[in-house]
Design a protein around this motif. Structure first.
Motif, PDB file in Angstrom:
ATOM      1  N   PHE A   1       0.824  -1.210   0.000  1.00 22.60           N
ATOM      2  CA  PHE A   1       0.000   0.000   0.000  1.00 22.60           C
ATOM      3  C   PHE A   1       0.857   1.258   0.000  1.00 22.60           C
ATOM      4  O   PHE A   1       0.514   2.252  -0.645  1.00 22.60           O
ATOM      5  CB  PHE A   1      -0.971   0.013   1.182  1.00 22.60           C
ATOM      6  CG  PHE A   1      -2.264  -0.685   0.897  1.00 22.60           C
ATOM      7  CD1 PHE A   1      -3.088  -0.267  -0.134  1.00 22.60           C
ATOM      8  CD2 PHE A   1      -2.655  -1.771   1.654  1.00 22.60           C
ATOM      9  CE1 PHE A   1      -4.283  -0.904  -0.404  1.00 22.60           C
ATOM     10  CE2 PHE A   1      -3.848  -2.422   1.398  1.00 22.60           C
ATOM     11  CZ  PHE A   1      -4.671  -1.988   0.365  1.00 22.60           C
ATOM     12  N   LYS A   2       1.981   1.240   0.688  1.00 27.17           N
ATOM     13  CA  LYS A   2       2.893   2.392   0.655  1.00 27.17           C
ATOM     14  C   LYS A   2       3.423   2.611  -0.755  1.00 27.17           C
ATOM     15  O   LYS A   2       3.540   3.748  -1.217  1.00 27.17           O
ATOM     16  CB  LYS A   2       4.048   2.194   1.638  1.00 27.17           C
ATOM     17  CG  LYS A   2       3.645   2.405   3.079  1.00 27.17           C
ATOM     18  CD  LYS A   2       4.817   2.182   4.015  1.00 27.17           C
ATOM     19  CE  LYS A   2       4.387   2.397   5.458  1.00 27.17           C
ATOM     20  NZ  LYS A   2       5.479   2.140   6.412  1.00 27.17           N
ATOM     21  N   ARG A   3       3.750   1.515  -1.448  1.00 28.87           N
ATOM     22  CA  ARG A   3       4.215   1.620  -2.833  1.00 28.87           C
ATOM     23  C   ARG A   3       3.115   2.165  -3.738  1.00 28.87           C
ATOM     24  O   ARG A   3       3.370   2.996  -4.610  1.00 28.87           O
ATOM     25  CB  ARG A   3       4.690   0.262  -3.345  1.00 28.87           C
ATOM     26  CG  ARG A   3       5.984  -0.175  -2.665  1.00 28.87           C
ATOM     27  CD  ARG A   3       6.637  -1.303  -3.368  1.00 28.87           C
ATOM     28  NE  ARG A   3       7.069  -0.844  -4.688  1.00 28.87           N
ATOM     29  CZ  ARG A   3       7.363  -1.668  -5.685  1.00 28.87           C
ATOM     30  NH1 ARG A   3       7.282  -2.959  -5.522  1.00 28.87           N
ATOM     31  NH2 ARG A   3       7.736  -1.195  -6.845  1.00 28.87           N
ATOM     32  N   LEU A   4       1.877   1.670  -3.532  1.00 25.01           N
ATOM     33  CA  LEU A   4       0.750   2.168  -4.320  1.00 25.01           C
ATOM     34  C   LEU A   4       0.553   3.671  -4.113  1.00 25.01           C
ATOM     35  O   LEU A   4       0.396   4.432  -5.068  1.00 25.01           O
ATOM     36  CB  LEU A   4      -0.537   1.433  -3.932  1.00 25.01           C
ATOM     37  CG  LEU A   4      -0.757   0.055  -4.520  1.00 25.01           C
ATOM     38  CD1 LEU A   4      -1.840  -0.685  -3.756  1.00 25.01           C
ATOM     39  CD2 LEU A   4      -1.120   0.168  -5.981  1.00 25.01           C
ATOM     40  N   LEU A   5       0.562   4.088  -2.855  1.00 29.90           N
ATOM     41  CA  LEU A   5       0.367   5.503  -2.535  1.00 29.90           C
ATOM     42  C   LEU A   5       1.488   6.357  -3.109  1.00 29.90           C
ATOM     43  O   LEU A   5       1.250   7.416  -3.689  1.00 29.90           O
ATOM     44  CB  LEU A   5       0.258   5.695  -1.023  1.00 29.90           C
ATOM     45  CG  LEU A   5       0.033   7.121  -0.541  1.00 29.90           C
ATOM     46  CD1 LEU A   5      -1.253   7.703  -1.122  1.00 29.90           C
ATOM     47  CD2 LEU A   5      -0.004   7.161   0.985  1.00 29.90           C
ATOM     48  N   SER A   6       2.721   5.898  -2.980  1.00 31.06           N
ATOM     49  CA  SER A   6       3.860   6.636  -3.509  1.00 31.06           C
ATOM     50  C   SER A   6       3.774   6.781  -5.027  1.00 31.06           C
ATOM     51  O   SER A   6       3.954   7.876  -5.573  1.00 31.06           O
ATOM     52  CB  SER A   6       5.162   5.926  -3.126  1.00 31.06           C
ATOM     53  OG  SER A   6       6.265   6.547  -3.731  1.00 31.06           O
TER      54      SER A   6
ATOM     55  N   TYR B   1       1.107   6.531  -6.969  1.00 29.65           N
ATOM     56  CA  TYR B   1      -0.030   7.378  -7.345  1.00 29.65           C
ATOM     57  C   TYR B   1       0.258   8.848  -7.024  1.00 29.65           C
ATOM     58  O   TYR B   1      -0.074   9.737  -7.816  1.00 29.65           O
ATOM     59  CB  TYR B   1      -1.303   6.913  -6.641  1.00 29.65           C
ATOM     60  CG  TYR B   1      -2.510   7.701  -7.056  1.00 29.65           C
ATOM     61  CD1 TYR B   1      -3.107   7.489  -8.296  1.00 29.65           C
ATOM     62  CD2 TYR B   1      -3.042   8.681  -6.222  1.00 29.65           C
ATOM     63  CE1 TYR B   1      -4.211   8.228  -8.690  1.00 29.65           C
ATOM     64  CE2 TYR B   1      -4.141   9.420  -6.614  1.00 29.65           C
ATOM     65  CZ  TYR B   1      -4.723   9.186  -7.846  1.00 29.65           C
ATOM     66  OH  TYR B   1      -5.805   9.930  -8.235  1.00 29.65           O
ATOM     67  N   SER B   2       0.893   9.119  -5.886  1.00 31.95           N
ATOM     68  CA  SER B   2       1.204  10.505  -5.501  1.00 31.95           C
ATOM     69  C   SER B   2       2.177  11.154  -6.474  1.00 31.95           C
ATOM     70  O   SER B   2       2.067  12.338  -6.790  1.00 31.95           O
ATOM     71  CB  SER B   2       1.787  10.546  -4.090  1.00 31.95           C
ATOM     72  OG  SER B   2       0.836  10.116  -3.151  1.00 31.95           O
TER      73      SER B   2
END
Length: 111
Positions: free
Chosen positions: A82-87, A89-90
């Protein structure tokens, strides 16, 4: 959190699941930590998946429990994804949708 018309408490090392669009909400006093990922079915179906992929994930089926409990190691792995996804996407929005789809599929594959 309220999912559809039912209230649920999601604890550490748990993931809410569900299918369709029942809607969700939080009370203004709720303390929320973690990640919430809402997606359309077609956003999961990219070049890395097959059309029946959504049926392969039991926790996304409407008859299944509203949450799944993860062991600590799996929970840490999911948090990393999820941290990778958020990073991603951000930084890039949906410009690298393949990266987002592959990481989200990896989240869905945990048990």
């Amino acid at each position: 959190m309220t999912i559809g018309s039912e209230s649920h408490t999601i604890y550490k090392d748990e993931m809410p699941g569900g299918a369709g669009n029942p809607g969700f909400s939080f009370r203004h006093r709720d303390v929320n930590k973690g990640y919430l990922c809402h997606f359309r079915d077609d956003s999961l179906l990219g070049k890395f998946s097959k059309n029946a992929l959504l049926n392969d994930f039991e926790f996304l089926q409407p008859w299944n429990a509203p949450r799944i409990t993860l062991d600590r190691e799996t929970s840490q792995h999911v948090e990393h994804l999820f941290k990778r996804l958020l990073s991603e996407y951000s930084k890039n929005g949906l410009d690298h949708i393949d990266v987002i789809q592959s990481n989200f599929i990896a989240v869905c594959c945990v048990k």
